[in-house]
Design an enzyme around this catalytic site. Structure first.
Site, mmCIF file in Angstrom:
data_model
loop_
_atom_site.group_PDB
_atom_site.id
_atom_site.type_symbol
_atom_site.label_atom_id
_atom_site.label_comp_id
_atom_site.label_asym_id
_atom_site.label_seq_id
_atom_site.Cartn_x
_atom_site.Cartn_y
_atom_site.Cartn_z
ATOM 1 N N CYS A 1 0.801 -1.239 0.000
ATOM 2 C CA CYS A 1 0.000 0.000 0.000
ATOM 3 C C CYS A 1 0.828 1.282 0.000
ATOM 4 C CB CYS A 1 -0.943 -0.012 1.188
ATOM 5 S SG CYS A 1 -1.778 -1.585 1.347
ATOM 6 N N HIS B 1 -2.835 8.125 5.734
ATOM 7 C CA HIS B 1 -3.170 6.846 5.102
ATOM 8 C C HIS B 1 -4.605 6.477 5.471
ATOM 9 C CE1 HIS B 1 -2.215 3.150 3.071
ATOM 10 N NE2 HIS B 1 -2.542 2.422 4.127
ATOM 11 N N HIS C 1 -9.563 2.409 -0.654
ATOM 12 C CA HIS C 1 -8.129 2.144 -0.574
ATOM 13 C C HIS C 1 -7.693 1.564 -1.917
ATOM 14 C CE1 HIS C 1 -4.226 1.169 0.582
ATOM 15 N NE2 HIS C 1 -4.427 0.526 1.719
#
Lengths: 410, 352
Positions: free
Chosen positions: A168, A301, A338
């Protein structure tokens, strides 16, 4: 870690492009983010029966008129997202010729993804499971370097490419490494970015971990229930100021810091104290030569999962102080989901837009914020503010923590 | 552009079908072939070069708690890195960067996870297997188990990704992002990758191609002291986007390579072998070691070490062409380090 070189080149951003579940370009994605449009919708790309969660921030594919239908059919979904985003960035930077070819064909590509053309890999495995010989067209177009080839074909690029797969944080690392290439003299101008397409295996995988929300994605909220998977792509043109000036390109901002640290705690769980993220922030700020209080906006994030948000909130609280209000902070994942390997690049674009306009993406869906970040979360309706420096942070599976600092130019 | 920093390999680690350590790469007899069955057609099998997994060393790695769900890819990577780290104390590892280069990545776990949820239903998908499917899982395990506190990065690509890893290492060292860098690669043969090679036509009987597995690691510094050899990535890598482009791109690459230096041939078993012969025909050649199969970036690492063992006072520089089997072409330039430690010490000695 500070640079050993006396004077490194100034790295500027001269073009940005993105595709998200909110829009097929930068303007539409940004407008809808500020309006609070939710990108979540029932997934119809693959079957989700049996999963707890059935929704994701699925993007509409932008048209690619320059490609003939047979060519288009060969492209994995990841390339269908990456090519339009890269085109937008090239065009804004003045690097796209009328024939849709890149004006600097030797420009290197620095790419990020976690799954490449996974849906082709799935088709291949499906054939093997059925006892059939797999088809070359599936296996050949699955690996991430195939998307590099697709981009090179689309724009006539003839430079080298590198593909980063740090889960990620990949997108942030691709931008960070592109900047490092310029700082070190390895390149003068780089097309860098990340892309990710929704794929069944990854969706089922996240669902199996029970970290997908069946409700709204609410990063940093006490009642958060998990993350929303998303898809998209973002690309940036990074170049040395000297190179940009030489071709009369207008810099949008500078990239002044990149910090990276590895969290050794666990494969999928961050260290509860967020120490690796703190190290990444410290490193990026030292490189940018700016103090923490000068960062006006932090794109966090903020996945909306229990463990990530708690660890992240602790890290920021340790770094910026108890009850901190500056930088203002939000996670855009509440609306676009995401996007895994693309997240760092997409969120960098949102950060740059905040830097340019002074408008901050609100923290949507967080009605009862974690106390550590309560004062810092951007609220809907906040007035624009002048910003000199913004930060974008990403945390990934495997312990990758990356932070980028963007600073205004001129 | 600035002057390019010369990198020095201070230690190496190797897992290959021929054994452990650099000396496994320089044996004069090829490793034993094994037969692997196709999952889609178990009556058909193909010869491969596999790592001997019956060696007790693999049990040690399998018992490592962090690796309890990992497979060969991570075990090979950790073993190679541990060899390269022999004698390096813990404080020195704190600012050590790790760059892991992969081609097929965790395909074994992806195939298992996929077949699991497809056969048992999505609600029974394994949350234990899924995290191991990500490309950087093995890299993460290596950093955690071996205590590497610096930056880490996973790169994906064909043989040429090894060169990209070397470039990244140079950039990190140049900028002070890390004090030393471990450049490593790992590859595991699975029935799914075997099926992929069959699809690509690489397993046809007439071809010498053999899939291989293993790992490689180089500990890179900017310091020539105690170095085994010095190395530098080519200033360019040239991509090809179709088979049609390959020959002209390879010819262009050959024209850019220094012509007076000996070349260590690296494509003798791959489908690119004839191309290598054609475009490098006029270059002086360093006689290669026996064929060790194709393990993509791992092969590039093996070839780097193999070529380095041929450096001598009489042959202080060697070029190593890197023929990416699906995307990019490039080369490496190796140099003898005066008062260097060549020949590469055997594993037993560096472990001591």
């Amino acid at each position: 870690m500070a640079s050993q070189r006396e004077a490194r080149p100034v790295v500027v951003v001269t073009g940005i492009g993105m595709v998200t579940a909110l829009g097929v370009d930068v303007a539409s994605s940004w407008d809808r983010m500020l309006e609070g449009k939710d990108g979540a919708r029932p997934v119809d790309l693959f079957a989700t029966e049996g999963c707890r969660c059935r929704s994701a921030a699925q993007a509409a594919l932008p048209p690619l008129p320059s490609l003939a239908p047979p060519e288009l059919r060969k492209l994995p979904r990841a390339s269908r997202l990456a090519i339009p985003a890269a085109r937008e960035a090239l065009a804004q930077a003045g690097l796209l010729a009328a024939d849709q070819r890149a004006r600097l064909p030797q420009m290197p590509l620095c790419l990020a993804t976690t799954e490449g053309g996974m849906e082709f890999g799935e088709r291949f495995l499906e054939e093997l499971l059925a006892g059939r010989k797999g088809r070359l067209q599936w296996v050949g177009r699955y690996q991430p370097h195939q998307q590099a080839i697709d981009l090179q074909r689309a724009f006539g690029l003839r430079g080298r490419s590198v593909v980063i797969a740090n889960s990620c944080s990949s997108g942030a690392d691709a931008l960070g490494y592109a900047a490092q290439m310029i700082w070190s003299g390895e390149a003068a101008c780089v097309l860098a970015g990340g892309f990710e397409a929704l794929a069944e295996t990854v969706f089922v995988g996240f669902d199996s971990l029970r970290i997908l929300t069946t409700d709204r994605c609410a990063p940093f909220d006490r009642g958060r229930t998990g993350l929303l998977l998303g898809e998209g792509a973002a690309f940036l043109i990074l170049e040395s100021l000297e190179h940009a000036s030489g071709r009369h390109a207008r810099p949008l901002c500078r990239i002044t810091g990149y910090g990276q640290a590895t969290d050794l705690h666990h494969l999928t769980q961050p260290a509860p104290d967020g120490s690796a993220l703190c190290r990444a922030i410290e490193s990026a700020l030292a490189q940018a030569k700016v103090e923490p209080e000068t960062i006006g906006y932090l794109n966090a994030h903020g996945t909306g999962t229990s463990l990530n948000d708690e660890s992240e909130a602790r890290a920021y609280s340790r770094f910026f102080g108890v009850g901190w209000q500056i930088p203002r902070m939000s996670s855009v994942k509440a609306m676009i989901g995401h996007t895994l390997g693309a997240a760092g690049a997409i969120e960098a674009v949102f950060s740059i837009l905040a830097l340019q306009t002074g408008r901050l993406p609100p923290q949507w869906n967080s009605v009862s914020p974690l106390p550590e970040v309560e004062q810092a979360l951007v609220r809907p309706g906040e007035s624009p503010r002048p910003l000199s420096h913004v930060m974008s942070a990403n945390v990934g599976f495997g312990g990758s923590n990356s932070t980028l600092v963007f600073s205004s130019h001129g | 552009m600035v002057d390019r920093l010369l990198l020095h390999a201070r230690a190496v680690g190797v897992v290959s079908p021929a054994g452990f350590g650099a000396e496994s790469l320089i044996q004069r007899t090829p490793p034993k072939e094994h037969a692997m069955q196709l999952s889609s057609s178990p009556s058909r099998s193909f010869p491969i070069f596999a790592v001997d997994r019956s060696h007790p060393r693999w049990r040690t790695w399998a018992e490592e708690p962090r690796l309890r769900r990992a497979g060969g890819l991570a075990q090979f990577l950790l073993e190679a890195i541990q060899q390269a780290l022999a004698g390096i104390d813990e404080p020195s590892r704190q600012r050590m960067g790790l760059i892991a280069v992969l081609n097929n990545g965790s395909i074994a776990h992806i195939a298992r996870f996929f077949s699991g949820y497809r056969s048992q239903g999505r609600r029974f998908a394994s949350p234990l297997l899924f995290p191991e499917t990500v490309y950087n899982a093995a890299t993460s395990h290596a950093a955690a188990v071996l205590g590497l506190g610096g930056p880490s990065c996973s790169l994906v690509g064909d043989e040429s990704a090894w060169i990209e890893g070397l470039r990244m290492a140079r950039v990190w060292l140049e900028l002070g992002h890390a004090s030393t860098v471990l450049l490593a690669a790992s590859e595991e043969i699975t029935t799914a990758s075997l099926a992929a090679f069959q699809c690509a036509g690489w397993l046809r009987g007439s071809r010498p191609f053999r899939p291989a597995e293993g790992a490689v690691a180089l500990l890179l510094t900017v310091q020539p002291e105690s170095a085994l050899f010095a190395l530098e990535a080519a200033p360019i890598s040239l991509p090809y986007t179709s088979r049609k482009e390959l020959l002209p791109v390879a010819a262009r690459l050959a024209r850019k390579m220094p012509t007076h230096l000996p070349v260590y041939p690296t494509a003798q078993g791959s489908w690119l072998g004839p191309l290598e012969k054609a475009v490098l025909g006029s270059h002086p050649v360093a006689e290669p070691y026996p064929y060790l199969g194709e393990a993509f970036p791992v092969s590039s690492g093996w070839q780097t070490i193999r070529a380095a063992t041929l450096l001598s006072e009489g042959r202080p520089e060697i070029l190593v062409p890197i023929w990416g089997s699906s995307h990019q072409l490039s080369w490496l330039h190796l140099r003898l380090v005066r008062r260097g430690r060549l020949p590469i010490p055997p594993l037993g000695r560096s472990e001591a």
